[in-house]
Design an enzyme around this catalytic site. Structure first.
Site, PDB file in Angstrom:
ATOM      1  N   ASP A  26      -2.471  -1.472  10.192  1.00 32.36           N
ATOM      2  CA  ASP A  26      -2.806  -1.386   8.770  1.00 32.36           C
ATOM      3  C   ASP A  26      -3.678  -2.542   8.292  1.00 32.36           C
ATOM      4  O   ASP A  26      -4.100  -2.560   7.138  1.00 32.36           O
ATOM      5  CB  ASP A  26      -1.517  -1.380   7.931  1.00 32.36           C
ATOM      6  CG  ASP A  26      -0.852  -0.009   7.917  1.00 32.36           C
ATOM      7  OD1 ASP A  26      -1.558   0.992   8.061  1.00 32.36           O
ATOM      8  OD2 ASP A  26       0.376   0.035   7.760  1.00 32.36           O
ATOM      9  N   LYS A  60       0.847  -1.211   0.000  1.00 30.96           N
ATOM     10  CA  LYS A  60       0.000   0.000   0.000  1.00 30.96           C
ATOM     11  C   LYS A  60       0.874   1.249   0.000  1.00 30.96           C
ATOM     12  O   LYS A  60       2.062   1.202   0.349  1.00 30.96           O
ATOM     13  CB  LYS A  60      -0.913   0.054   1.230  1.00 30.96           C
ATOM     14  CG  LYS A  60      -0.220  -0.007   2.608  1.00 30.96           C
ATOM     15  CD  LYS A  60       0.059   1.330   3.267  1.00 30.96           C
ATOM     16  CE  LYS A  60       0.719   1.161   4.632  1.00 30.96           C
ATOM     17  NZ  LYS A  60       1.510   2.231   5.149  1.00 30.96           N
TER      18      LYS A  60
HETATM   19  C1  LIG Z   1       2.225   4.424   9.566  1.00 35.25           C
HETATM   20  C2  LIG Z   1       1.126   3.506   9.076  1.00 35.25           C
HETATM   21  O1  LIG Z   1       1.647   2.592   8.126  1.00 35.25           O
HETATM   22  C3  LIG Z   1       0.063   4.344   8.370  1.00 35.25           C
HETATM   23  O2  LIG Z   1      -0.809   3.540   7.614  1.00 35.25           O
HETATM   24  C4  LIG Z   1       0.493   2.711  10.203  1.00 35.25           C
HETATM   25  O3  LIG Z   1      -0.068   3.558  11.171  1.00 35.25           O
HETATM   26  C5  LIG Z   1       1.469   1.733  10.838  1.00 35.25           C
HETATM   27  O4  LIG Z   1       0.826   0.529  10.933  1.00 35.25           O
HETATM   28  P1  LIG Z   1       1.543  -0.823  11.398  1.00 35.25           P
HETATM   29  O5  LIG Z   1       2.911  -0.903  10.800  1.00 35.25           O
HETATM   30  O6  LIG Z   1       0.558  -1.918  11.120  1.00 35.25           O
HETATM   31  O7  LIG Z   1       1.725  -0.548  12.908  1.00 35.25           O
HETATM   32  P2  LIG Z   1       1.669  -1.590  14.107  1.00 35.25           P
HETATM   33  O8  LIG Z   1       2.633  -2.684  13.837  1.00 35.25           O
HETATM   34  O9  LIG Z   1       0.249  -1.940  14.397  1.00 35.25           O
HETATM   35  O10 LIG Z   1       2.219  -0.667  15.271  1.00 35.25           O
HETATM   36  C6  LIG Z   1       3.571  -0.494  15.560  1.00 35.25           C
HETATM   37  C7  LIG Z   1       3.650   0.515  16.680  1.00 35.25           C
HETATM   38  O11 LIG Z   1       3.399   1.846  16.167  1.00 35.25           O
HETATM   39  C8  LIG Z   1       2.678   2.622  17.107  1.00 35.25           C
HETATM   40  N1  LIG Z   1       1.410   3.066  16.516  1.00 35.25           N
HETATM   41  C9  LIG Z   1       0.850   2.385  15.481  1.00 35.25           C
HETATM   42  C10 LIG Z   1      -0.319   2.828  14.907  1.00 35.25           C
HETATM   43  C11 LIG Z   1      -0.924   3.993  15.437  1.00 35.25           C
HETATM   44  N2  LIG Z   1      -2.057   4.459  14.918  1.00 35.25           N
HETATM   45  N3  LIG Z   1      -0.354   4.642  16.458  1.00 35.25           N
HETATM   46  C12 LIG Z   1       0.803   4.212  17.015  1.00 35.25           C
HETATM   47  O12 LIG Z   1       1.308   4.837  17.926  1.00 35.25           O
HETATM   48  C13 LIG Z   1       2.472   1.746  18.327  1.00 35.25           C
HETATM   49  O13 LIG Z   1       3.525   2.022  19.222  1.00 35.25           O
HETATM   50  C14 LIG Z   1       2.620   0.345  17.773  1.00 35.25           C
HETATM   51  O14 LIG Z   1       3.053  -0.557  18.735  1.00 35.25           O
HETATM   52  N1  LIG Z   2       5.310 -11.274   6.859  1.00 32.27           N
HETATM   53  C1  LIG Z   2       6.129 -10.286   7.216  1.00 32.27           C
HETATM   54  N2  LIG Z   2       6.673  -9.481   6.282  1.00 32.27           N
HETATM   55  C2  LIG Z   2       7.486  -8.445   6.656  1.00 32.27           C
HETATM   56  N3  LIG Z   2       7.825  -8.192   7.917  1.00 32.27           N
HETATM   57  C3  LIG Z   2       7.314  -8.957   8.889  1.00 32.27           C
HETATM   58  C4  LIG Z   2       6.444 -10.024   8.570  1.00 32.27           C
HETATM   59  N4  LIG Z   2       6.089 -10.600   9.724  1.00 32.27           N
HETATM   60  C5  LIG Z   2       6.688  -9.923  10.705  1.00 32.27           C
HETATM   61  N5  LIG Z   2       7.446  -8.938  10.228  1.00 32.27           N
HETATM   62  C6  LIG Z   2       8.221  -7.974  11.049  1.00 32.27           C
HETATM   63  O1  LIG Z   2       7.547  -6.703  10.982  1.00 32.27           O
HETATM   64  C7  LIG Z   2       8.463  -5.647  10.791  1.00 32.27           C
HETATM   65  C8  LIG Z   2       7.839  -4.559   9.898  1.00 32.27           C
HETATM   66  O2  LIG Z   2       7.360  -5.167   8.761  1.00 32.27           O
HETATM   67  P1  LIG Z   2       6.777  -4.374   7.485  1.00 32.27           P
HETATM   68  O3  LIG Z   2       7.714  -4.537   6.372  1.00 32.27           O
HETATM   69  O4  LIG Z   2       5.389  -4.816   7.275  1.00 32.27           O
HETATM   70  O5  LIG Z   2       6.812  -2.869   7.982  1.00 32.27           O
HETATM   71  P2  LIG Z   2       6.343  -1.593   7.275  1.00 32.27           P
HETATM   72  O6  LIG Z   2       6.509  -1.694   5.797  1.00 32.27           O
HETATM   73  O7  LIG Z   2       7.009  -0.450   7.949  1.00 32.27           O
HETATM   74  O8  LIG Z   2       4.803  -1.612   7.562  1.00 32.27           O
HETATM   75  P3  LIG Z   2       3.797  -0.425   7.818  1.00 32.27           P
HETATM   76  O9  LIG Z   2       3.615   0.312   6.551  1.00 32.27           O
HETATM   77  O10 LIG Z   2       2.553  -1.222   8.161  1.00 32.27           O
HETATM   78  O11 LIG Z   2       4.356   0.388   8.918  1.00 32.27           O
HETATM   79  C9  LIG Z   2       9.705  -6.268  10.168  1.00 32.27           C
HETATM   80  O12 LIG Z   2      10.849  -5.667  10.688  1.00 32.27           O
HETATM   81  C10 LIG Z   2       9.627  -7.747  10.518  1.00 32.27           C
HETATM   82  O13 LIG Z   2      10.516  -8.074  11.559  1.00 32.27           O
END
Ligand SMILES: C[C@](O)(CO)[C@H](O)COP(=O)(O)OP(=O)(O)OC[C@H]1O[C@@H](n2ccc(N)nc2=O)[C@H](O)[C@@H]1O
Ligand SMILES: Nc1ncnc2c1ncn2[C@@H]1O[C@H](COP(=O)(O)OP(=O)(O)OP(=O)(O)O)[C@@H](O)[C@H]1O
Length: 343
Positions: free
Chosen positions: A166, A31
């Protein structure tokens, strides 16, 4: 006929094996947050946001199949080009976390083997892990239907929302506005979604990723500091800005790129100067707005209208890719993507 009937059990076993050997293949799209306004920190520690997010035609592939193993309920193998080594293959992987949540909620107990073909860069703000989790839920729900223990759509979406901020968006699977901490999803109306489907975007990511938890933590720290002041975007202003994506002149009089926004750039760009350096270079050399997706480190730019057909795109895209490698090094990721409108 009678012979066949007597051979019923082994034949059934063969049919079952054939069925179990046939994998179910699901696309787990990445996304982009075309618009992301963090509006404040809530009492539960999460941040509230208003975001326009879109699924892409680029993503991971998830295969799953029921096995005839007697023991061991769920296995996962991670393959693929997107630094599979960075992705955990144990219980921390979001696919296995989703599987365990699904088993608990549905009672589905067959042994399942997953193969995750990882293409989406990790720690990119492209939502790869969350999308994999939702693909796992959808795949398992399809398999569970054969055992009559599938979950209904509402329960499945609620389960997804618990796995990551997300995941609710990916469960919806269409361009949508995210609110709350990301769990309140409003799909875009057809006209607005269609406008987004018309164009191509250039996406790039440096070799390093950004931790989402760190980025949110840093937002909170800076907002609390003296210099923070009005660090977050006020909710009414976030709604006003995001609402501009829904109005009819968008894409014609009002170019889409002028509506992109991300106030997480304030903290991420400060720590990782390679990102604003590329953004400035894109502006100067190509007149393009480079914006970060989610908490980074991936960034994107709308390709100009006249290059929205594949042939004309080539020269510009080559120059953009060369520029990315010149500034971010040879292991930087880049590619052209399109929005999946779900239509
Ligand atoms: C930045 C975005 O990608 C925008 O779509 C999302 O808000 C992030 O989503 P995500 O990676 O699925 O995040 P999560 O893995 O659920 O959260 C990671 C950490 O980010 C912080 N977190 C996340 C989402 C949110 N609305 N507020 C937060 O403060 C929390 O400390 C949480 O423990
Ligand atoms: N299936 C998976 N694919 C990628 N990372 C994973 C997965 N499962 C667990 N993880 C852990 O989650 C962390 C973040 O993964 P991801 O790549 O989805 O982050 P991101 O792209 O920053 O996502 P977001 O946009 O939701 O913040 C990685 O550092 C990894 O250790």
């Amino acid at each position: 006929m009678q012979e066949n009937f007597r051979l019923g059990a082994p034949r059934l076993h063969a049919i079952f094996s054939e069925y179990t050997m046939m994998p179910l293949c699901l696309h787990a799209p990445a996304k982009l947050n075309l618009f992301l306004a963090i509006t404040g920190r809530r009492s539960d520690g999460f941040h509230s946001l208003v975001s326009l997010a879109v699924p892409l035609d680029f993503g991971d592939e998830l295969e799953l199949r029921i096995t005839d193993r007697e023991t061991g309920d769920t296995r996962l193998r991670v393959e693929g080009e997107a630094s599979a080594a960075e992705v955990p293959s144990g219980p921390d992987n979001l696919v296995l976390r989703a599987a365990s949540a699904f088993r608990e909620a549905s009672g589905f107990a067959r042994p399942v083997e997953f193969v995750l073909k990882k293409r989406v860069p990790v720690g990119a703000g492209l939502g790869g892990g969350s999308s994999d989790a939702v693909a796992a839920l959808r795949g398992l729900n399809t398999l569970a239907a054969k055992d009559e223990c599938a979950l209904d759509e509402k329960t499945l979406c609620a389960l997804a929302a618990k796995l990551g901020a997300d995941c609710a968006f990916f469960a919806c699977g269409k361009p949508a506005i995210m609110r709350g901490r990301g769990e309140r999803i409003e799909p875009l109306n057809e006209a607005a979604a269609k406008r987004l489907g018309g164009g191509s975007l250039f996406v790039c990511k440096p070799a390093f990723g950004v931790s989402t938890a760190w980025a949110y933590g840093e937002m909170a720290t800076r907002a609390a500091s003296v210099e923070g002041g009005d660090y977050y975007v006020a909710e009414a202003e976030a709604e006003r800005l995001c609402g501009q994506w829904l109005t009819s002149g968008v894409g014609a009089e009002q170019p889409l790129e002028s509506l992109t926004f991300n106030n997480m750039e304030s903290v991420v760009f400060r720590k990782y100067p390679a990102l604003p350096v590329l953004a400035a270079t894109f502006r100067e050399r190509f007149g393009l707005i480079l914006r970060m997706s989610g908490s980074g480190s991936a960034c994107f730019a709308f390709l100009p209208k006249e290059t929205r057909d594949a042939a004309a795109n080539t020269a510009l895209v080559r120059q953009l890719s060369e520029c990315v490698r010149e500034l971010w090094g040879p292991s930087a990721f880049s590619r052209v993507v399109r929005v999946r409108t779900g239509a």
